[in-house]
Scaffold this motif. Structure first.
Motif, PDB file in Angstrom:
ATOM      1  N   LEU A   1     -10.406 -13.285  -2.673  1.00 23.75           N
ATOM      2  CA  LEU A   1     -10.560 -13.288  -1.217  1.00 23.75           C
ATOM      3  C   LEU A   1     -12.012 -13.540  -0.827  1.00 23.75           C
ATOM      4  CD1 LEU A   1      -9.284 -12.877   1.561  1.00 23.75           C
ATOM      5  CD2 LEU A   1      -9.770 -10.421   1.336  1.00 23.75           C
ATOM      6  N   ASP A   2     -12.939 -12.937  -1.573  1.00 23.42           N
ATOM      7  CA  ASP A   2     -14.354 -13.189  -1.291  1.00 23.42           C
ATOM      8  C   ASP A   2     -14.681 -14.678  -1.421  1.00 23.42           C
ATOM      9  OD1 ASP A   2     -14.827 -10.547  -0.800  1.00 23.42           O
ATOM     10  OD2 ASP A   2     -15.614 -10.108  -2.803  1.00 23.42           O
ATOM     11  N   ALA A   3     -14.153 -15.313  -2.440  1.00 22.99           N
ATOM     12  CA  ALA A   3     -14.405 -16.746  -2.642  1.00 22.99           C
ATOM     13  C   ALA A   3     -13.813 -17.576  -1.511  1.00 22.99           C
ATOM     14  CB  ALA A   3     -13.835 -17.198  -3.980  1.00 22.99           C
ATOM     15  N   VAL A   4     -12.607 -17.206  -1.088  1.00 25.73           N
ATOM     16  CA  VAL A   4     -11.950 -17.952  -0.017  1.00 25.73           C
ATOM     17  C   VAL A   4     -12.700 -17.803   1.300  1.00 25.73           C
ATOM     18  CG1 VAL A   4      -9.845 -18.077   1.389  1.00 25.73           C
ATOM     19  CG2 VAL A   4      -9.672 -17.855  -1.093  1.00 25.73           C
ATOM     20  N   GLN A   5     -13.273 -16.626   1.520  1.00 26.24           N
ATOM     21  CA  GLN A   5     -13.933 -16.361   2.801  1.00 26.24           C
ATOM     22  C   GLN A   5     -15.403 -16.788   2.823  1.00 26.24           C
ATOM     23  OE1 GLN A   5     -13.120 -12.183   3.435  1.00 26.24           O
ATOM     24  NE2 GLN A   5     -11.218 -12.644   4.546  1.00 26.24           N
ATOM     25  N   GLU A   6     -15.933 -17.288   1.686  1.00 23.60           N
ATOM     26  CA  GLU A   6     -17.305 -17.814   1.690  1.00 23.60           C
ATOM     27  C   GLU A   6     -17.384 -19.068   2.553  1.00 23.60           C
ATOM     28  OE1 GLU A   6     -18.426 -18.548  -2.295  1.00 23.60           O
ATOM     29  OE2 GLU A   6     -18.912 -16.464  -2.761  1.00 23.60           O
ATOM     30  N   GLU A   7     -18.628 -19.439   2.900  1.00 20.26           N
ATOM     31  CA  GLU A   7     -18.826 -20.675   3.661  1.00 20.26           C
ATOM     32  C   GLU A   7     -18.259 -21.856   2.874  1.00 20.26           C
ATOM     33  OE1 GLU A   7     -22.484 -23.320   5.605  1.00 20.26           O
ATOM     34  OE2 GLU A   7     -22.865 -21.412   4.602  1.00 20.26           O
ATOM     35  N   GLU A   8     -17.598 -22.751   3.596  1.00 20.81           N
ATOM     36  CA  GLU A   8     -16.960 -23.878   2.927  1.00 20.81           C
ATOM     37  C   GLU A   8     -17.986 -24.687   2.164  1.00 20.81           C
ATOM     38  OE1 GLU A   8     -13.330 -25.900   4.179  1.00 20.81           O
ATOM     39  OE2 GLU A   8     -13.964 -25.365   6.205  1.00 20.81           O
TER      40      GLU A   8
ATOM     41  N   GLU B   1      -7.664 -32.906   1.032  1.00 24.43           N
ATOM     42  CA  GLU B   1      -8.351 -32.701   2.300  1.00 24.43           C
ATOM     43  C   GLU B   1      -9.569 -31.792   2.126  1.00 24.43           C
ATOM     44  OE1 GLU B   1      -9.287 -33.238   6.183  1.00 24.43           O
ATOM     45  OE2 GLU B   1      -7.798 -34.305   4.985  1.00 24.43           O
ATOM     46  N   ALA B   2      -9.454 -30.772   1.286  1.00 22.01           N
ATOM     47  CA  ALA B   2     -10.590 -29.875   1.040  1.00 22.01           C
ATOM     48  C   ALA B   2     -11.730 -30.631   0.382  1.00 22.01           C
ATOM     49  CB  ALA B   2     -10.155 -28.709   0.161  1.00 22.01           C
ATOM     50  N   ALA B   3     -11.410 -31.513  -0.568  1.00 22.71           N
ATOM     51  CA  ALA B   3     -12.444 -32.309  -1.229  1.00 22.71           C
ATOM     52  C   ALA B   3     -13.121 -33.243  -0.227  1.00 22.71           C
ATOM     53  CB  ALA B   3     -11.830 -33.104  -2.374  1.00 22.71           C
ATOM     54  N   ARG B   4     -12.339 -33.842   0.636  1.00 20.43           N
ATOM     55  CA  ARG B   4     -12.922 -34.746   1.639  1.00 20.43           C
ATOM     56  C   ARG B   4     -13.831 -33.982   2.603  1.00 20.43           C
ATOM     57  NH1 ARG B   4      -8.270 -39.149   3.438  1.00 20.43           N
ATOM     58  NH2 ARG B   4      -8.192 -40.261   1.426  1.00 20.43           N
ATOM     59  N   ARG B   5     -13.401 -32.782   3.024  1.00 19.81           N
ATOM     60  CA  ARG B   5     -14.244 -32.001   3.931  1.00 19.81           C
ATOM     61  C   ARG B   5     -15.574 -31.661   3.266  1.00 19.81           C
ATOM     62  NH1 ARG B   5      -9.494 -28.977   4.963  1.00 19.81           N
ATOM     63  NH2 ARG B   5     -10.409 -27.228   3.802  1.00 19.81           N
ATOM     64  N   ALA B   6     -15.540 -31.348   1.969  1.00 20.33           N
ATOM     65  CA  ALA B   6     -16.774 -31.023   1.257  1.00 20.33           C
ATOM     66  C   ALA B   6     -17.714 -32.229   1.227  1.00 20.33           C
ATOM     67  CB  ALA B   6     -16.451 -30.569  -0.169  1.00 20.33           C
ATOM     68  N   VAL B   7     -17.151 -33.414   1.048  1.00 20.26           N
ATOM     69  CA  VAL B   7     -17.963 -34.632   1.024  1.00 20.26           C
ATOM     70  C   VAL B   7     -18.559 -34.903   2.403  1.00 20.26           C
ATOM     71  CG1 VAL B   7     -17.847 -37.145   0.821  1.00 20.26           C
ATOM     72  CG2 VAL B   7     -16.782 -35.689  -0.919  1.00 20.26           C
TER      73      VAL B   7
ATOM     74  N   ASP C   1     -14.136 -23.792  -7.867  1.00 16.10           N
ATOM     75  CA  ASP C   1     -12.993 -23.152  -7.226  1.00 16.10           C
ATOM     76  C   ASP C   1     -12.495 -23.928  -6.007  1.00 16.10           C
ATOM     77  OD1 ASP C   1     -15.105 -22.733  -5.546  1.00 16.10           O
ATOM     78  OD2 ASP C   1     -14.834 -20.555  -5.366  1.00 16.10           O
ATOM     79  N   LEU C   2     -12.797 -25.224  -5.939  1.00 14.47           N
ATOM     80  CA  LEU C   2     -12.423 -26.011  -4.762  1.00 14.47           C
ATOM     81  C   LEU C   2     -10.916 -26.009  -4.543  1.00 14.47           C
ATOM     82  CD1 LEU C   2     -13.415 -27.988  -2.514  1.00 14.47           C
ATOM     83  CD2 LEU C   2     -12.948 -29.844  -4.137  1.00 14.47           C
TER      84      LEU C   2
END
Length: 913
Positions: free
Chosen positions: A27-34, A178-184, A65-66
């Motif tokens: 949960l801590d990892a999920v709630q960290e800044e993207e 989509e998560a990978a694209r947002r990170a880019v 952990d992406l």
């Protein structure tokens, strides 16, 4: 409850506690800044349309952990609530576990009655049992286990397959993509619309990679030759640095250290230069009386610092004039490069992009291809086109045979130094300045200029520098311009490239090569015909001399290039040329002059017009406006000549391009300017005073050369300069405005004088004198009248330039010096200005300094400054002002001041030039 049951119960509680720990961590990892990922951290390709980046699937840039966090966020939006419930269960477990652990009896206790149950412990164990058996607890535990199991599967997939940016076979769910694209996108630092995603399939890469690898492995490829040239130039630089260290005494080390150094005794030990310090071991330095270990270390450290400073402050960027092994090796590399430099600018850019791209791309098979990150519309299409070009065409292949000329390359270099220096700049990418100014030209125009591909069908053996190519393309796009490059930067070959390009365009339309007219002073007709014959395959007609009308008629009939004088522009029937090139265009600054009227009419009738002049402004801003009016009358506004510099430059920017030597030719040898203050002899002073008393402007200017009794002081100083030049093996070029001054010098130095160039010398003879001077021994002298020899001629054989007296127009001096200090010069150029102390020379230097300010503000590309109208002085005004000042200084103010001699005093000199 027996002990076996209790142990099972406690194991279950420990499992739940461990599960909660893992859940909280997730949960801590999920709630960290993207996370954000720098898209440029992988293989990068810069195309004209934008950038394309490949971040390999297993790049360490991707957060580990992406996929995990993306899966949890997508599949289990209520995971945080589950974790909170599970944590509350663990809190209750922790309260019950310790007392519950004391509950239960063992087998012996039950058989022999050895133990008595603890009621509180039994109650705690019972409560713990009911808690774990509760339906809600069981559901929460099961749900959390499912989340952790799904997260682990996502992590395993990322670890196994890497990160993907596009859907397809083997790709993860859309939420992971989509998560990978947002990170880019976050890493790109731009809005969502600024980044696009695409894919390069394996087939698109294989052929291109093979072609690029072939180039990189070839010993005569451009990258291989660049590495050789870099090393040869570095070795040449080390030689130059070493020679400098050999010339510097040990005392020079004081300037690079604050330490107190001891130099006593070094000379007696044979250590007389910084180079000796570098070569001397510490123990030998310590053998010098008074030098201990610490002082020896400091001496060596200071010497190494000075050596490093010399190498970095003055990097070697030119080949030079001495055939040392390093310089000869460099010319051999450049000779080989000339044989392989077969790609045009567009193809070369393609190849360079692909070489850089494949060097960064991971080596090895990529069976699934690569996802790409694209910024800029059309960037991916450009890269794919580059890849197809490399795979399909032989353009990247090198010639079958590249010949190493050996030491003969040095002789070829001496015969074509400008060509070799251009090859060096091109190979090492030293051409970084084009002259384009985004602050003055709109982005769309700059892009149009960059997109032009010069047609070379009518060119041969012409290698344009980067700034020269830009100048030619600027003219092709704008059509009617003033090319104001500083003297020596190759305005002629830029104009030839424009003429050849436009002729090829006309020929492609089926109408033949069209008609190009070159209008120039008579003194450079031969130079133009030579340059055209060397670099251009268009037919050239020279309309000068008795057959000029026949040549003009043949040109009108067959097309090609006509070279004529300003008089020819006025008297010949040239019609309306497709391309009109006017050289030394400052000669048509007077709108009332007949040649200006004739050239203006030709310009109006021509589609493309290039005015070539390094001095578009000599005295007044209005002169510059007159030239602008010829090419672009639409840019001329009322009161334009009174504008301040910055708005003036902005107004003329679409029609005016200028680059200065200091901007684009860093690899030119050094230029050393010396003002030689010459103390006049008593005879010189008496003769000068007589001319001042008579108010003779021209007499005053040349008095220090024409002293009737004894040797003039300036002549004596010139003799010393020539003697030094002879010792150093240098040739001397001497300029004066006055013919009789040149005659005095010619008589004094006899056979050392190769010839005199003045206005009466025909163009062909001028070129013959220049050629003879180029093969003459050191100490040879070429004399030239500044109005005749200061324009159009290339005299790189001279490395010593002497100005006999200051000129009324500073631009005349610049033009004269530029005859020697230009592309192709191989050695340091020494410029000597002979200035008579307490004479008109000194007064002219003071008053005319402002004239350079006018030019720098309005005609150069440097920042503008306010200019006072007071410096805009005509020659008669200048003469009157200086004569009056000199009369006062010499005490000749009694009675009516003498008037300057009429301007007809110079009529003969002006006519002959």
């Amino acid at each position: 409850m027996d002990r076996t049951q209790l142990r099972a119960l406690l194991r279950d509680t420990d499992d739940i506690r461990s599960l909660a720990t893992r859940a909280v961590r997730l949960l801590d990892a999920v709630q960290e800044e993207e996370p954000s990922v720098d898209p440029g951290a992988g293989a990068h390709c810069e195309t004209p349309a934008g950038t394309v980046d490949i971040l390999p699937p297993h790049s360490p840039e991707w957060p580990r952990d992406l996929y995990t966090r993306a899966t949890v966020e997508h599949d289990h939006p209520g995971f945080a609530q589950l974790v909170r419930e599970l944590v509350s269960v663990v809190v209750r477990i922790d309260a019950l576990r310790e007392p519950a652990s004391r509950a239960g009896t063992g087998v012996l206790g039950r058989l022999f009655g050895l133990g008595r149950p603890d009621p509180a412990a039994e109650n705690a164990a019972t409560d713990l049992l009911f808690l774990l058996a509760d339906t809600r607890t069981s559901w929460v535990v099961t749900a959390v286990r499912d989340v952790l199991s799904g997260a682990q599967r996502a992590a395993d997939q990322q670890r196994r397959d890497g990160v993907r940016l596009n859907p397809g076979p083997g790709a993860p769910g859309d939420h992971c993509i989509e998560a990978a694209r947002r990170a880019v996108i976050r890493g790109a630092g731009t809005g969502y619309g600024g980044v696009e995603f695409g894919r390069i399939e394996p087939a698109a890469l294989s052929g291109a990679r093979t072609a690029v690898d072939r180039v990189l492995r070839h010993p005569d490829s451009e990258p291989a030759l660049r590495a050789e040239a870099d090393e040869a130039l570095a070795a040449l630089g080390r030689r130059h640095t070493r020679e400098l260290m050999e010339q510097l005494p040990p005392e020079a080390l004081k300037r690079v250290t604050d330490d107190r150094l001891r130099f006593t005794g070094l000379a007696e030990a044979g250590i007389t230069s910084v180079a000796d310090v570098l070569d001397t071991p510490v123990d030998r330095l310590m053998a010098v009386n008074g030098i201990g270990r610490r002082t020896a270390d400091r001496l060596l450290a200071a010497a190494r610092t000075l050596e490093s400073e010399a190498a970095t402050t003055n990097p070697t960027l030119h080949i030079g004039a001495d055939p040392v092994p390093e310089a000869v090796a460099l010319t051999r590399v450049l000779s080989r490069y000339e044989q392989v430099a077969v790609l045009d600018e567009t193809e070369r850019s393609r190849r360079d992009r692909l070489i850089s791209f494949f060097r960064e791309l991971p080596v090895g098979p990529a069976p699934d291809g690569f996802d790409v990150i694209v910024r800029g519309s059309g960037a991916l299409d450009q890269l794919l086109d580059d890849l197809r070009w490399a795979a399909a065409g032989p353009a990247l292949l090198l010639p079958d045979h590249v010949t190493d000329p050996g030491s003969a390359a040095w002789d070829d270099y001496l015969s074509r130094p400008a060509r070799y220096q251009a090859l060096l700049a091109d190979l090492l990418r030293l051409d970084t300045v084009t002259g384009e100014d985004p602050a003055l030209l709109d982005a769309a125009l700059i892009e149009r200029i960059r997109e032009v591909r010069l047609n070379r069908d009518f060119l041969r053996d012409l290698h344009l520098r980067g700034y020269q190519s830009y100048g030619a393309r600027f003219a092709v796009v704008q059509r009617r311009i003033i090319l104001g490059d500083e003297m020596g930067l190759g305005k002629t070959i830029q104009a030839i490239a424009v003429a050849a390009h436009l002729a090829a365009e006309l020929a492609a339309g089926g109408g033949g090569p069209g008609h190009t007219a070159v209008v120039c002073p008579a003194s450079v007709v031969v130079n133009w015909s030579r340059e055209l014959g060397t670099f251009c395959t268009l037919e050239v007609f020279v309309a000068h001399g008795p057959d000029k009308r026949v040549a003009a008629a043949a040109w009108r009939e067959r097309g090609g290039v006509l070279v004529c004088t300003y008089d020819g522009a006025r008297t010949l029937d040239l019609g309306g040329p497709d391309v009109l090139i006017i050289d030394e265009a400052h000669m048509i600054k007077n709108p009332r002059a007949k040649r200006t009227i004739a050239c203006s009419a030709l310009a109006q009738a021509s589609g493309t017009v290039m005015l070539l002049t390094g001095t578009p402004l000599e005295n007044r801003v209005s002169e510059f406006v007159n030239l602008i009016r010829i090419v672009r009358p639409d840019l001329v506004t009322r009161g334009m000549a009174e504008l301040e510099a910055e708005p003036f430059r902005r107004l003329i920017a679409p029609a005016y391009l200028r680059r200065n030597v200091i901007q684009v030719l860093d690899q030119l040898p050094e230029r050393v300017d010396e003002t030689e203050w010459v103390e006049l002899t008593d005879n010189d002073q008496r003769f000068y005073r007589e001319n001042v008393a008579e108010g003779s402007w021209m007499g005053m200017r040349r008095a220090s050369w024409l002293t009737p009794a004894g040797e003039p002081a300036k002549l004596a100083r010139l003799a010393e300069i020539i003697a030094d030049a002879r010792t150093a093996g240098r040739r001397v070029l001497v300029f004066s405005f006055f013919l009789d001054v040149l005659e005095i010098i010619a008589g004094a130095f006899g056979e050392s004088v190769v010839g005199v160039i003045d206005g009466s010398v025909p163009p062909q003879r001028r070129q013959e004198l220049v050629d003879a001077f180029g093969s003459a021994p050191g100490g040879s002298i070429l004399l030239a009248q500044v109005l005749a020899g200061g324009q159009g001629l290339n005299i790189q054989a001279a490395s010593v330039v002497v100005l006999a007296e200051p000129q009324v127009k500073p631009t005349l001096e610049d033009q004269a010096i530029a005859r020697a200090y230009r592309m192709g010069q191989t050695g340091t150029v020494h410029v000597h200005r002979l200035i008579g102390t307490d004479t008109v020379d000194e007064r002219m230097l003071e008053i005319l300094a402002g004239k350079r300010g006018v030019f720098d503000s309005f005609a150069r590309t440097s920042d503008a400054a306010e200019v006072s109208d007071a410096v805009d002085i005509s020659e008669p005004e200048l003469a009157r002002q200086i004569i009056a000042e000199e009369r006062r200084r010499l005490g000749l103010t009694d009675g009516e001041p003498a008037r300057p001699a009429p301007e007809t005093d110079t009529a003969s000199e002006i006519r002959r030039s």
